[in-house]
Design a protein around this motif. Sequence first.
Motif, PDB file in Angstrom:
ATOM      1  N   HIS A   1      -3.600  -0.302  -7.648  1.00  0.00           N
ATOM      2  CA  HIS A   1      -2.975  -1.178  -6.660  1.00  0.00           C
ATOM      3  C   HIS A   1      -2.532  -2.486  -7.295  1.00  0.00           C
ATOM      4  O   HIS A   1      -1.435  -2.994  -7.023  1.00  0.00           O
ATOM      5  N   LEU A   2      -3.372  -3.041  -8.140  1.00  0.00           N
ATOM      6  CA  LEU A   2      -3.043  -4.325  -8.762  1.00  0.00           C
ATOM      7  C   LEU A   2      -1.811  -4.213  -9.650  1.00  0.00           C
ATOM      8  O   LEU A   2      -0.973  -5.123  -9.694  1.00  0.00           O
ATOM      9  N   GLU A   3      -1.688  -3.099 -10.372  1.00  0.00           N
ATOM     10  CA  GLU A   3      -0.512  -2.893 -11.215  1.00  0.00           C
ATOM     11  C   GLU A   3       0.755  -2.848 -10.373  1.00  0.00           C
ATOM     12  O   GLU A   3       1.788  -3.428 -10.730  1.00  0.00           O
ATOM     13  N   ALA A   4       0.684  -2.153  -9.232  1.00  0.00           N
ATOM     14  CA  ALA A   4       1.853  -2.057  -8.363  1.00  0.00           C
ATOM     15  C   ALA A   4       2.193  -3.414  -7.764  1.00  0.00           C
ATOM     16  O   ALA A   4       3.362  -3.791  -7.661  1.00  0.00           O
ATOM     17  N   LEU A   5       1.180  -4.160  -7.378  1.00  0.00           N
ATOM     18  CA  LEU A   5       1.406  -5.484  -6.803  1.00  0.00           C
ATOM     19  C   LEU A   5       2.008  -6.431  -7.831  1.00  0.00           C
ATOM     20  O   LEU A   5       2.914  -7.211  -7.529  1.00  0.00           O
TER      21      LEU A   5
ATOM     22  N   LEU B   1      -4.206  -6.059   1.531  1.00  0.00           N
ATOM     23  CA  LEU B   1      -3.723  -4.676   1.594  1.00  0.00           C
ATOM     24  C   LEU B   1      -4.873  -3.675   1.546  1.00  0.00           C
ATOM     25  O   LEU B   1      -4.878  -2.675   2.278  1.00  0.00           O
ATOM     26  N   TRP B   2      -5.848  -3.941   0.681  1.00  0.00           N
ATOM     27  CA  TRP B   2      -6.979  -3.019   0.593  1.00  0.00           C
ATOM     28  C   TRP B   2      -7.782  -3.030   1.891  1.00  0.00           C
ATOM     29  O   TRP B   2      -8.206  -1.990   2.396  1.00  0.00           O
ATOM     30  N   ALA B   3      -7.984  -4.235   2.470  1.00  0.00           N
ATOM     31  CA  ALA B   3      -8.702  -4.330   3.738  1.00  0.00           C
ATOM     32  C   ALA B   3      -7.969  -3.545   4.833  1.00  0.00           C
ATOM     33  O   ALA B   3      -8.591  -2.872   5.671  1.00  0.00           O
ATOM     34  N   LEU B   4      -6.645  -3.609   4.808  1.00  0.00           N
ATOM     35  CA  LEU B   4      -5.847  -2.876   5.785  1.00  0.00           C
ATOM     36  C   LEU B   4      -6.039  -1.366   5.636  1.00  0.00           C
ATOM     37  O   LEU B   4      -6.393  -0.679   6.604  1.00  0.00           O
TER      38      LEU B   4
ATOM     39  N   GLU C   1       3.511   4.139  -0.550  1.00  0.00           N
ATOM     40  CA  GLU C   1       3.092   5.470  -1.006  1.00  0.00           C
ATOM     41  C   GLU C   1       1.651   5.457  -1.512  1.00  0.00           C
ATOM     42  O   GLU C   1       0.902   6.415  -1.307  1.00  0.00           O
ATOM     43  N   LEU C   2       1.261   4.364  -2.168  1.00  0.00           N
ATOM     44  CA  LEU C   2      -0.136   4.242  -2.598  1.00  0.00           C
ATOM     45  C   LEU C   2      -1.064   4.195  -1.391  1.00  0.00           C
ATOM     46  O   LEU C   2      -2.136   4.811  -1.377  1.00  0.00           O
ATOM     47  N   GLY C   3      -0.654   3.455  -0.365  1.00  0.00           N
ATOM     48  CA  GLY C   3      -1.459   3.385   0.848  1.00  0.00           C
ATOM     49  C   GLY C   3      -1.586   4.734   1.520  1.00  0.00           C
ATOM     50  O   GLY C   3      -2.667   5.119   1.990  1.00  0.00           O
ATOM     51  N   ARG C   4      -0.491   5.463   1.563  1.00  0.00           N
ATOM     52  CA  ARG C   4      -0.538   6.810   2.143  1.00  0.00           C
ATOM     53  C   ARG C   4      -1.464   7.730   1.356  1.00  0.00           C
ATOM     54  O   ARG C   4      -2.241   8.500   1.936  1.00  0.00           O
TER      55      ARG C   4
ATOM     56  N   ALA D   1     -15.520   3.054 -12.340  1.00  0.00           N
ATOM     57  CA  ALA D   1     -14.666   3.952 -11.567  1.00  0.00           C
ATOM     58  C   ALA D   1     -14.000   3.205 -10.419  1.00  0.00           C
ATOM     59  O   ALA D   1     -12.816   3.423 -10.118  1.00  0.00           O
ATOM     60  N   PHE D   2     -14.733   2.302  -9.791  1.00  0.00           N
ATOM     61  CA  PHE D   2     -14.177   1.499  -8.710  1.00  0.00           C
ATOM     62  C   PHE D   2     -13.057   0.592  -9.230  1.00  0.00           C
ATOM     63  O   PHE D   2     -11.983   0.494  -8.630  1.00  0.00           O
ATOM     64  N   GLU D   3     -13.309  -0.065 -10.355  1.00  0.00           N
ATOM     65  CA  GLU D   3     -12.316  -0.968 -10.936  1.00  0.00           C
ATOM     66  C   GLU D   3     -11.048  -0.205 -11.337  1.00  0.00           C
ATOM     67  O   GLU D   3      -9.933  -0.709 -11.180  1.00  0.00           O
ATOM     68  N   ALA D   4     -11.206   0.997 -11.848  1.00  0.00           N
ATOM     69  CA  ALA D   4     -10.041   1.789 -12.249  1.00  0.00           C
ATOM     70  C   ALA D   4      -9.181   2.151 -11.048  1.00  0.00           C
ATOM     71  O   ALA D   4      -7.952   2.107 -11.116  1.00  0.00           O
TER      72      ALA D   4
END
Length: 205
Positions: free
Chosen positions: A144-148, A166-169, A101-104, A136-139
């Motif tokens: 994603h990191l929290e979900a992982l 995952l981010w690269a994808l 869902e985050l990816g979407r 802002a980028f780190e936030a």
Amino acid sequence: MPADSASADRPRTGKPAPYHHGDLRRALTDAALDLIGERGPKGFTLTEVARRAGVSTAAPYRHFTDKADLLATVAELGFQRLHDALRTAPDGHDSRDRLIELGRAYLRWALEHPSFYLVMFGSEVKGADHPGLDRAFEAACAVHLEALDAARVLQERDVGALAGSLWALVHGVASLDLGGDLHAHIEATSEDLLVETVTALTAPG
């Protein structure tokens, strides 16, 4: 890039925004987004931004030291809005669903805001030179990191390494779709491709 990309990035108020009493900065970033949608981040000057916003050529310098500073502000705003979109993404049924869902949410936001996205990941802006942009980028990445970190499907796998994959994808799928190159040899939709690959990447090792 869609012809109406810049208008998709700018909030609709129903009437022209006033260019005074604190609204000048907003008017300039809106004008910059219009020009980015038409010409890309390198294809305009601050003078053209001022003309598009309907202000004097000196007006941009009340808020921005130069064009790079303006682009950094646009990128920072983009990451803030992306962060908001990620925060409101559905939780899903389990840890893997949450990542999907985050990816979407990331993919949809990128495709709906191409002018922002082009500046956020363009070589013209360096986060190290603009602390607000870096934060802002780190936030946005932290979501994603929290979900992982909470994902049970990861077992003993390295969170940092998987986060990068995952981010690269997701970033790659969004960039290819925005450039019109994704479907040259791939029939699947960008979301279907995303779901299939995230599922494979997060399968228990």
